[in-house]
Design a protein around this motif. Sequence first.
Motif, PDB file in Angstrom:
ATOM      1  N   ARG A 156     -11.355  22.307 -32.515  1.00 54.03           N
ATOM      2  CA  ARG A 156     -10.684  23.127 -33.536  1.00 54.03           C
ATOM      3  C   ARG A 156      -9.658  22.285 -34.292  1.00 54.03           C
ATOM      4  NH1 ARG A 156      -8.090  24.585 -28.768  1.00 54.03           N
ATOM      5  NH2 ARG A 156      -5.821  24.481 -28.842  1.00 54.03           N
ATOM      6  N   ARG A 202     -15.084  22.294 -26.740  1.00 53.68           N
ATOM      7  CA  ARG A 202     -14.624  23.138 -27.853  1.00 53.68           C
ATOM      8  C   ARG A 202     -13.779  22.288 -28.783  1.00 53.68           C
ATOM      9  NH1 ARG A 202     -13.021  28.081 -23.799  1.00 53.68           N
ATOM     10  NH2 ARG A 202     -15.068  28.123 -22.807  1.00 53.68           N
ATOM     11  N   GLY A 250     -15.931  21.684 -36.180  1.00 56.81           N
ATOM     12  CA  GLY A 250     -14.592  21.834 -35.622  1.00 56.81           C
ATOM     13  C   GLY A 250     -13.491  21.249 -36.485  1.00 56.81           C
ATOM     14  N   PRO A 252     -12.375  26.794 -35.522  1.00 52.14           N
ATOM     15  CA  PRO A 252     -12.680  26.684 -34.091  1.00 52.14           C
ATOM     16  C   PRO A 252     -14.171  26.823 -33.840  1.00 52.14           C
ATOM     17  CG  PRO A 252     -10.843  28.180 -34.465  1.00 52.14           C
ATOM     18  CD  PRO A 252     -11.420  27.866 -35.817  1.00 52.14           C
ATOM     19  N   GLU A 253     -14.703  25.900 -33.011  1.00 54.92           N
ATOM     20  CA  GLU A 253     -16.134  25.884 -32.695  1.00 54.92           C
ATOM     21  C   GLU A 253     -16.322  25.607 -31.218  1.00 54.92           C
ATOM     22  OE1 GLU A 253     -18.858  26.502 -34.515  1.00 54.92           O
ATOM     23  OE2 GLU A 253     -17.692  26.911 -36.306  1.00 54.92           O
TER      24      GLU A 253
END
Length: 137
Positions: free
Chosen positions: A77, A75, A64, A68-69
């Motif tokens: 980013r 999540r 990240g 974006p991951e």
Amino acid sequence: MSTVIEQPVEARLVAAAPRMQSIPATLRYDRCDRFAVRMTFPAPATLEGVEVCWTFARELLAAGLHAPEGQGDVRVRPYGYDRIVLEFHAPEGTAVVHVRAGEIRRFLEAAGELVPVGLEHLQLDLDHHLAELMRDA
């Protein structure tokens, strides 16, 4: 040698208000849970008034930093020059925080010194785990 790394970080909570509220958080990496990191927010910083701890993959946090991951509850980013956005999704809602990328990098470097990325499997103590399983049998 220590088996745990804890690093306080300053997180900025993204909210409807124009100024982002700064909240303390702690990143934690434990050699015994070598694939995971934990991010803990103290009770005063949460809506419920209790400490909240999120556990997610060290690999997710590292990836990240660059793109974006994540597709699940957490999540990550990059954002701007030196920020990382972490989104925490729960049934009660979503929390979005900004953390300085430098703090994340320092934490990941320290975790990498403790357990190098790609060598996590070498930390597995099969004899110990087998003994634990057999003890309960």
